[in-house]
Scaffold this motif. Structure first.
Motif, PDB file in Angstrom:
ATOM      1  N   ALA A   1      -8.839   0.170   1.581  1.00 31.71           N
ATOM      2  CA  ALA A   1      -7.453  -0.137   1.228  1.00 31.71           C
ATOM      3  C   ALA A   1      -7.006  -1.442   1.868  1.00 31.71           C
ATOM      4  O   ALA A   1      -6.366  -2.290   1.215  1.00 31.71           O
ATOM      5  CB  ALA A   1      -6.538   1.000   1.669  1.00 31.71           C
TER       6      ALA A   1
ATOM      7  N   LEU B   1       0.878  -1.171   0.000  1.00 29.17           N
ATOM      8  CA  LEU B   1       0.000   0.000   0.000  1.00 29.17           C
ATOM      9  C   LEU B   1       0.915   1.221   0.000  1.00 29.17           C
ATOM     10  O   LEU B   1       1.657   1.444   0.961  1.00 29.17           O
ATOM     11  CB  LEU B   1      -0.896   0.006   1.231  1.00 29.17           C
ATOM     12  CG  LEU B   1      -2.053  -0.996   1.263  1.00 29.17           C
ATOM     13  CD1 LEU B   1      -2.669  -1.044   2.654  1.00 29.17           C
ATOM     14  CD2 LEU B   1      -3.103  -0.627   0.243  1.00 29.17           C
TER      15      LEU B   1
ATOM     16  N   TYR C   1      -2.556   4.444  -2.482  1.00 31.63           N
ATOM     17  CA  TYR C   1      -3.432   4.842  -1.377  1.00 31.63           C
ATOM     18  C   TYR C   1      -3.424   6.357  -1.223  1.00 31.63           C
ATOM     19  O   TYR C   1      -2.371   6.972  -1.055  1.00 31.63           O
ATOM     20  CB  TYR C   1      -2.973   4.179  -0.080  1.00 31.63           C
ATOM     21  CG  TYR C   1      -3.803   4.566   1.125  1.00 31.63           C
ATOM     22  CD1 TYR C   1      -5.124   4.127   1.245  1.00 31.63           C
ATOM     23  CD2 TYR C   1      -3.283   5.367   2.132  1.00 31.63           C
ATOM     24  CE1 TYR C   1      -5.900   4.486   2.340  1.00 31.63           C
ATOM     25  CE2 TYR C   1      -4.044   5.725   3.233  1.00 31.63           C
ATOM     26  CZ  TYR C   1      -5.353   5.285   3.328  1.00 31.63           C
ATOM     27  OH  TYR C   1      -6.126   5.642   4.407  1.00 31.63           O
TER      28      TYR C   1
ATOM     29  N   VAL D   1      -7.189   3.741  -4.104  1.00 33.05           N
ATOM     30  CA  VAL D   1      -8.204   4.079  -3.100  1.00 33.05           C
ATOM     31  C   VAL D   1      -7.959   5.512  -2.631  1.00 33.05           C
ATOM     32  O   VAL D   1      -6.868   5.850  -2.183  1.00 33.05           O
ATOM     33  CB  VAL D   1      -8.148   3.125  -1.890  1.00 33.05           C
ATOM     34  CG1 VAL D   1      -9.194   3.530  -0.849  1.00 33.05           C
ATOM     35  CG2 VAL D   1      -8.361   1.687  -2.327  1.00 33.05           C
TER      36      VAL D   1
END
Length: 364
Positions: free
Chosen positions: A291, A105, A131, A143
């Protein structure tokens, strides 16, 4: 420049999807327990900074960790914060690849430099999820919030504060870092609302997401335009808004609407006292839930289309995405937004020196 499609989803949808995934996590937990509970899936989490915005350490990190470990008993998080340094983040990324993580992420310090990073990850079979900021490269998912809409809300909030004076107002804009694609989208959204409605954008510079840079730029604007030549200030986030407010105070300039973004607790307090006109609340839990859910789905080799329900077009790529809806916070809306939404308790905001302002705004 990246131009993501503006497709929004609700926080409720994201949370319900996370709850659906939780059933899979409970199954994993049972299997892991019977196998001795060994962790064999590592998810990397790289966040960009902790100075200009306090949200990453206070909210994003613990919420993502909670979601991932709640959904996947065999998963662990390997976390690092770059403290605003691109070279540091690159080393952190490379370290994660060396550790053999399954998914990363990534909230990039400089989104424009990440395509080679993503390519290196893909070559090792590692999925990268962008992210909050859209990293360049063939990321597996994205996201964030609808950043164009965030800028529109910021611009409209300034217009609302100016009222009938808007058409004769000089506005100063202190934008976010040029390396951050979100900043460009905030800026574009604000311009869509402000252009043609105010007298002019009289001064516009990047504050680089750094309060000290925002201070310098604001002082330049004051010197250039004069004490009577500034009627409102757009600051792209709350850290820079605080710096702008201090610069205006130091120059003896009063009654100038200033807005920010991130709903940091100090900004919410400034909104209550009237020092800051508004902030923008982006509920962190739905974003972190989505996420974390996508990261677990990718680590488990599952399809992510039930969570990433939109598509973002970026440099010819079609990226599965979830874009959430931001919320404006003004003095009248503190109780129903950040308190009602569970971001803060009223008791956390309303420490002694803010008790009177809280009472006046009905925050309890």
């Amino acid at each position: 420049m990246n131009r993501p499609m503006r497709l929004a989803a609700t926080g409720t949808a994201a949370m319900s999807l996370a709850l659906t995934l939780a059933a899979c996590g409970q199954t994993d937990a049972t299997q892991a327990s019977s196998a001795g509970g060994n962790s064999d899936k590592t998810i990397g989490l790289l966040l960009p900074e902790n100075t200009s915005s306090t949200r990453y350490e206070a909210f994003d990190k613990p919420l993502i960790e909670q979601t991932v470990t709640g959904l996947c008993a065999k998963c662990t998080i390997s976390y690092a914060n770059a403290d605003g340094n691109e070279a540091t983040q690159k080393k952190q990324f490379d370290d994660l690849l060396a550790k053999g993580v399954k998914v990363i992420l990534l909230d990039p310090v400089n989104a424009k430099s990440t395509a080679p990073w993503v390519d290196a990850a893909i070559a090792k079979g590692v999925k990268v999820v962008a992210y909050d900021r859209l990293a360049e490269g063939k990321v597996a998912a994205y996201v964030s919030f609808d950043n164009g809409r965030t800028g529109e809300l910021q611009g409209q909030s300034l217009l609302d504060a100016l009222g009938p004076k808007a058409s004769s107002a000089n506005v100063v804009m202190i934008n976010g870092a040029e390396s951050d694609p979100n900043a460009a989208q905030f800026k574009a959204g604000a311009h869509r609302v402000l252009d043609g409605k105010v007298k002019k954008i009289a001064y516009e510079q990047s504050g680089q997401w750094k309060p000290e840079v925002a201070t310098a730029k604001m002082n330049e604007a004051i010197q250039s335009l004069g004490k009577d030549g500034i009627q409102a200030v757009y600051a792209a986030n709350d850290g820079m808004a605080a710096a702008v407010i201090d610069a205006l105070k130091a120059a003896g300039i009063k009654n100038v609407p200033v807005g920010g973004q991130d709903a940091s607790i100090d900004a919410v307090r400034r909104v209550l006292t009237g020092e800051q006109t508004y902030t923008v609340y982006k509920p962190y839990k739905p974003e972190a839930d989505a996420a974390g859910s996508i990261a677990v789905q990718l680590a488990e080799g599952m399809d992510i289309s039930s969570t990433a329900t939109s598509i973002t077009d970026s440099n010819g790529l079609h990226i599965p995405s979830l874009l959430l809806t931001p919320i404006v916070v003004t003095k009248a809306k503190v109780e129903v937004t950040v308190v009602g939404g569970g971001l803060y308790k009223a008791s956390d905001i309303c420490i002694q020196q803010y008790a009177e302002a809280c009472a006046a705004a009905g925050v309890k």
